[in-house]
Scaffold this active site. Structure first.
Site, PDB file in Angstrom:
ATOM      1  N   CYS A  62       4.304 -14.288   3.213  1.00  0.00           N
ATOM      2  CA  CYS A  62       3.609 -15.174   3.858  1.00  0.00           C
ATOM      3  C   CYS A  62       4.287 -15.148   5.493  1.00  0.00           C
ATOM      4  O   CYS A  62       5.601 -15.152   4.688  1.00  0.00           O
ATOM      5  CB  CYS A  62       3.469 -16.589   3.954  1.00  0.00           C
ATOM      6  N   ARG A 116       2.762 -10.204   6.991  1.00  0.00           N
ATOM      7  CA  ARG A 116       3.789 -10.691   5.995  1.00  0.00           C
ATOM      8  C   ARG A 116       2.733 -11.051   4.946  1.00  0.00           C
ATOM      9  O   ARG A 116       3.237 -11.889   3.691  1.00  0.00           O
ATOM     10  CB  ARG A 116       4.607 -11.755   6.277  1.00  0.00           C
ATOM     11  N   TRP A 157      -0.590 -14.564   2.131  1.00  0.00           N
ATOM     12  CA  TRP A 157      -0.015 -13.561   1.063  1.00  0.00           C
ATOM     13  C   TRP A 157      -0.427 -14.608  -0.058  1.00  0.00           C
ATOM     14  O   TRP A 157       0.474 -15.079  -0.895  1.00  0.00           O
ATOM     15  CB  TRP A 157       1.037 -12.796   0.934  1.00  0.00           C
ATOM     16  N   ASN A 162       6.187 -20.890   2.586  1.00  0.00           N
ATOM     17  CA  ASN A 162       7.179 -19.040   2.497  1.00  0.00           C
ATOM     18  C   ASN A 162       8.055 -19.329   1.595  1.00  0.00           C
ATOM     19  O   ASN A 162       8.210 -20.649   1.761  1.00  0.00           O
ATOM     20  CB  ASN A 162       7.328 -18.285   3.973  1.00  0.00           C
ATOM     21  N   GLY A 163       7.091 -19.220   0.121  1.00  0.00           N
ATOM     22  CA  GLY A 163       8.447 -19.205  -0.638  1.00  0.00           C
ATOM     23  C   GLY A 163       7.278 -19.967  -2.232  1.00  0.00           C
ATOM     24  O   GLY A 163       5.539 -19.456  -2.132  1.00  0.00           O
ATOM     25  N   GLU A 195       7.078   9.219  -4.981  1.00  0.00           N
ATOM     26  CA  GLU A 195       6.281   8.210  -3.648  1.00  0.00           C
ATOM     27  C   GLU A 195       5.623   8.708  -3.267  1.00  0.00           C
ATOM     28  O   GLU A 195       4.355   8.042  -3.230  1.00  0.00           O
ATOM     29  CB  GLU A 195       7.796   8.576  -2.763  1.00  0.00           C
ATOM     30  N   LYS A 238       2.039   6.155  -2.558  1.00  0.00           N
ATOM     31  CA  LYS A 238       1.123   6.184  -1.773  1.00  0.00           C
ATOM     32  C   LYS A 238      -0.578   6.228  -1.369  1.00  0.00           C
ATOM     33  O   LYS A 238      -1.376   5.365  -0.930  1.00  0.00           O
ATOM     34  CB  LYS A 238       0.945   7.220  -0.263  1.00  0.00           C
ATOM     35  N   GLU A 298      -1.399   3.214  -3.535  1.00  0.00           N
ATOM     36  CA  GLU A 298      -1.606   2.421  -2.737  1.00  0.00           C
ATOM     37  C   GLU A 298      -3.171   1.758  -1.597  1.00  0.00           C
ATOM     38  O   GLU A 298      -3.302   0.534  -2.023  1.00  0.00           O
ATOM     39  CB  GLU A 298      -0.290   2.453  -1.869  1.00  0.00           C
ATOM     40  N   HIS A 317       6.564  15.009 -24.447  1.00  0.00           N
ATOM     41  CA  HIS A 317       7.076  13.810 -24.772  1.00  0.00           C
ATOM     42  C   HIS A 317       5.892  12.503 -25.066  1.00  0.00           C
ATOM     43  O   HIS A 317       6.620  11.189 -25.359  1.00  0.00           O
ATOM     44  CB  HIS A 317       8.400  13.206 -24.369  1.00  0.00           C
ATOM     45  N   LYS A 362       3.077  -5.953   4.394  1.00  0.00           N
ATOM     46  CA  LYS A 362       3.765  -5.152   4.889  1.00  0.00           C
ATOM     47  C   LYS A 362       4.931  -5.865   4.113  1.00  0.00           C
ATOM     48  O   LYS A 362       6.294  -5.147   3.767  1.00  0.00           O
ATOM     49  CB  LYS A 362       3.968  -5.158   5.830  1.00  0.00           C
TER      50      LYS A 362
HETATM   51  C1  F6R Z   1       5.170   0.942  -0.059  1.00  0.00           C
HETATM   52  C2  F6R Z   1       5.981   0.558   0.950  1.00  0.00           C
HETATM   53  C3  F6R Z   1       6.518  -0.919  -0.144  1.00  0.00           C
HETATM   54  C4  F6R Z   1       8.129  -1.398   0.474  1.00  0.00           C
HETATM   55  C5  F6R Z   1       8.777  -2.168  -0.041  1.00  0.00           C
HETATM   56  C6  F6R Z   1       9.661  -2.292  -0.172  1.00  0.00           C
HETATM   57  O1  F6R Z   1       4.408   2.050   0.666  1.00  0.00           O
HETATM   58  O2  F6R Z   1       5.737  -0.429   1.727  1.00  0.00           O
HETATM   59  O3  F6R Z   1       7.057   0.168  -1.625  1.00  0.00           O
HETATM   60  O4  F6R Z   1       8.721   0.115   0.811  1.00  0.00           O
HETATM   61  O5  F6R Z   1       8.285  -3.428  -0.764  1.00  0.00           O
HETATM   62  O6  F6R Z   1       9.773  -3.075   1.483  1.00  0.00           O
HETATM   63  P1  F6R Z   1      10.893  -2.812   2.193  1.00  0.00           P
HETATM   64  O7  F6R Z   1      11.429  -1.297   2.835  1.00  0.00           O
HETATM   65  O8  F6R Z   1      10.347  -3.148   3.806  1.00  0.00           O
HETATM   66  O9  F6R Z   1      11.917  -3.254   1.624  1.00  0.00           O
END
Ligand code: F6R
Length: 609
Positions: free
Chosen positions: A2, A27, A74, A100-101, A482, A486, A489, A505, A604
């Site tokens: 948040c 956020r 969030w 927030n928390g 990775e 993507k 997500e 396995h 984010k």
């Molecule tokens: C995936 C993504 C998340 C962040 C993770 C860590 O696309 O963006 O998995 O990588 O939440 O975030 P940071 O790098 O900001 O600590």
């Protein structure tokens, strides 16, 4: 998570809140709300969804007010519906708070003697703060805050206003971050989850520490601790640049950020390499004597940044010849890791605010380890916590799904690995060919991006399938992890990554003709073994899309489709492979019409543990 925001000053507070919240929307974007005081009464506006929805509900006429608080959510406790949106008011509608928390003892408090008669309006943990505050309030905002904080357990950053105090605002912090900015003449006070929302302003900024309370009143700010002692805070001048959001003609921020990479990767190394290929990091203050003595490194991070740590671990260990471990930040403090006086802890984070990574860093500090941040956002919590920082210089990453930060993290970590290895044992000439090849990577990424249409075609072919295995070996395994993240997500598809050798396995049992194998084949060291693993999958009717370098032999006989990549060494194969897989995930999401820049359920910056 948040984003919380508060404004007290000479400008229109509701407008200021809306602008601030838009800058904090990364956020969380489940719901948003604003509260203010008008003619001695609290007023509030709430909407589920993004700030735009809230904005539509506010008629600015007759709303020229000086004080307001706002929130972008969030969801943690209770679904993303309007009644759970902040601000939360007490039963008597006298106090409004944004939070927030996570309040860990909210259920116990709700059933406690003080609150058991209270009628709660939401399912959130946060509402308990407003109701407690109201009971603790005896005409003094600060004392009510102190009392309330003493009863709360968990993490919090809060901003509160009271209908009988139209020129006062309260802010408090425990674990979750909070920054307060004000101009030189003290005509405006802005409280925000992070300095991002100070965009374009030159402010004096105070960062609250745990259990500090800020009371803003009569054009001044006082900071108090839980014993009601005043604390002297020295503000720092922060000339924040205007955060400009532009897709630069692309359909989505994600696509723009994928296309940013030839430049952002270059920015991560170009000014750090001298003409003689010496490596220099700006404002780097880890002592060379200490660096030489390092006997182990713990790298910690979450999500995409964790995948970067896995790649860095292999490279660093090979070059610096010391033991490196890579720890998922949310797990790190529950393990009894071994710290010596020569341990370095590296925290990797795009945002610099991730709560799990902050918690892991605290463990490192409690164990007296030296700490290094590899972060994108300057002035972020993680960069302020660490002994030194190396910044990614990737620019603002807007899309929730991280792309350019990842390639910059790898670049910076590779540079740091060579820097450390040279201090320890490596002859400079041993790294010459690697650095020369690193300089060609921006051009190789550009070439990969030119395969835009071809990758789009392949995405069309595979977009109707629901289950994907992403396979790789050696450095191509974290690359596959990775790439799978993507796809999950932004397309909401089932994408699991495995080291290709592990298939036999267990996971092989899942393979049939409806399962798509995405194979990362650009590592020479493991290429032959990879082909054998793919044959095993093919023998069980899997369809295979391979990412392979142009000089690979034999893959076209096994895979149904191949996306051909530029030739690189094994260490640098990560770049073309990743960029191609980012495009693949993007196109699948586009075909499936998801909210690409704001995928469901995510944010984010993840500021809860
Ligand atoms: C995936 C993504 C998340 C962040 C993770 C860590 O696309 O963006 O998995 O990588 O939440 O975030 P940071 O790098 O900001 O600590």
């Amino acid at each position: 998570m948040c984003g919380i925001f508060g404004y007290l000053g000479s400008k229109n507070s509701i407008k200021a809140c809306l602008t601030g919240l838009k800058l904090l929307e990364y956020r969380g974007y489940d719901s948003a709300g604003i509260a203010a005081i008008k003619k001695g009464r609290l007023i509030q506006f709430k909407a589920s969804g993004k700030i735009k929805a809230l904005e539509k509900k506010i008629n600015m006429k007759d709303l020229k007010l000086n004080l307001a608080i706002g929130h972008t959510r969030w969801a943690t406790h209770g679904p993303a519906i309007e009644k759970n949106a902040h601000p939360h008011l007490d039963e008597k509608n006298s106090v409004a708070i944004v939070h927030n928390g996570i309040i860990e003892n909210y259920n116990i408090l709700k059933k406690s003697f003080k609150l058991k008669q209270t009628k709660f309006r939401s399912e959130t943990d946060s509402e308990v703060i407003a109701q407690l505050f109201s009971i603790n309030y005896k005409n003094d905002l600060v004392l009510a805050t102190i009392e309330t904080l003493k009863q709360l357990k968990g993490s919090l950053a809060i901003v509160a206003i009271h209908k009988d105090h139209p020129n006062e605002i309260i802010a408090a912090k425990r674990e979750s971050p909070l920054a307060i900015g004000y101009d030189d003449k003290k005509t405006e006070f802005i409280i925000s989850s992070d300095p991002n929302a100070f965009s374009g302003r030159n402010l004096n900024v105070i960062f609250l520490k745990n259990d500090e309370i800020a009371h803003i009143k009569n054009g001044d700010i006082t900071v108090i601790d839980l014993k009601n002692n005043k604390i002297l805070k020295t503000p720092q001048k922060l000339n924040s640049k205007n955060l400009t959001f532009s897709k630069k003609g692309f359909d989505h921020y994600l696509l723009k950020e994928i296309f940013d990479q030839p430049i952002t990767v270059q920015k991560a190394f170009i000014d750090r390499l001298t003409e003689n290929d010496e490596i220099e990091f700006e404002n780097f203050n880890l002592d060379k004597k200490f660096l030489k003595s390092i006997d182990n490194i713990i790298i910690t991070a979450c999500g995409t940044s964790y995948h970067a740590s896995l790649i860095a671990k292999t490279f660093l260990q090979e070059k610096a010849k010391i033991f490196i471990s890579s720890e998922i930040a949310s797990e790190m403090r529950f393990k009894n890791l071994i710290f010596t006086k020569n341990t370095l802890v590296i925290a990797i984070s795009q945002s610099g605010e991730t709560a799990d990574t902050v918690a892991a860093l605290k463990t490192a500090k409690e164990n007296n380890a030296k700490t290094l941040a590899i972060v994108n956002v300057q002035n972020s919590t993680i960069s302020r916590m660490c002994d030194s920082s190396i910044f990614l210089k990737a620019g603002l990453e807007v899309s929730v799904c991280s792309t350019k930060a990842f390639s910059s993290q790898i670049t910076v970590l590779y540079l740091f690995a060579i820097y450390l290895a040279r201090l320890k044992n490596m002859k400079k000439k041993e790294s010459t060919s690697f650095l020369n090849e690193l300089k060609t990577i921006p051009r190789k990424i550009k070439k990969t991006l030119k395969d835009f249409d071809l990758i789009h075609e392949k995405a069309k072919k595979y977009s109707q399938y629901e289950n994907f295995f992403f396979l790789g070996r050696n450095l191509m395994y974290p690359t596959a992890m990775e790439a799978a993240l993507k796809l999950k997500e932004i397309s909401y598809l089932n994408a699991n990554a495995y080291p290709a050798g592990e298939m036999k396995h267990g996971p092989l049992a899942l393979i049939d003709s409806k399962l798509i194998v995405i194979a990362f084949c650009a590592n020479k060291k493991t290429y032959d073994k990879m082909l054998s693993n793919l044959m095993e999958a093919k023998a069980r009717n899997a369809q295979i899309l391979a990412f392979a370098t142009k000089k690979s032999y034999g893959i076209e006989d096994i895979a149904d489709d191949v996306i051909w990549l530029e030739e690189t060494s094994d260490e640098l194969a990560i770049f073309p492979s990743t960029v191609a897989s980012q495009l693949f995930a993007y196109f699948i999401a586009k075909i499936r019409k998801t909210d690409i820049d704001h995928p469901r359920n995510l944010a984010k910056t993840v500021t809860v543990e």
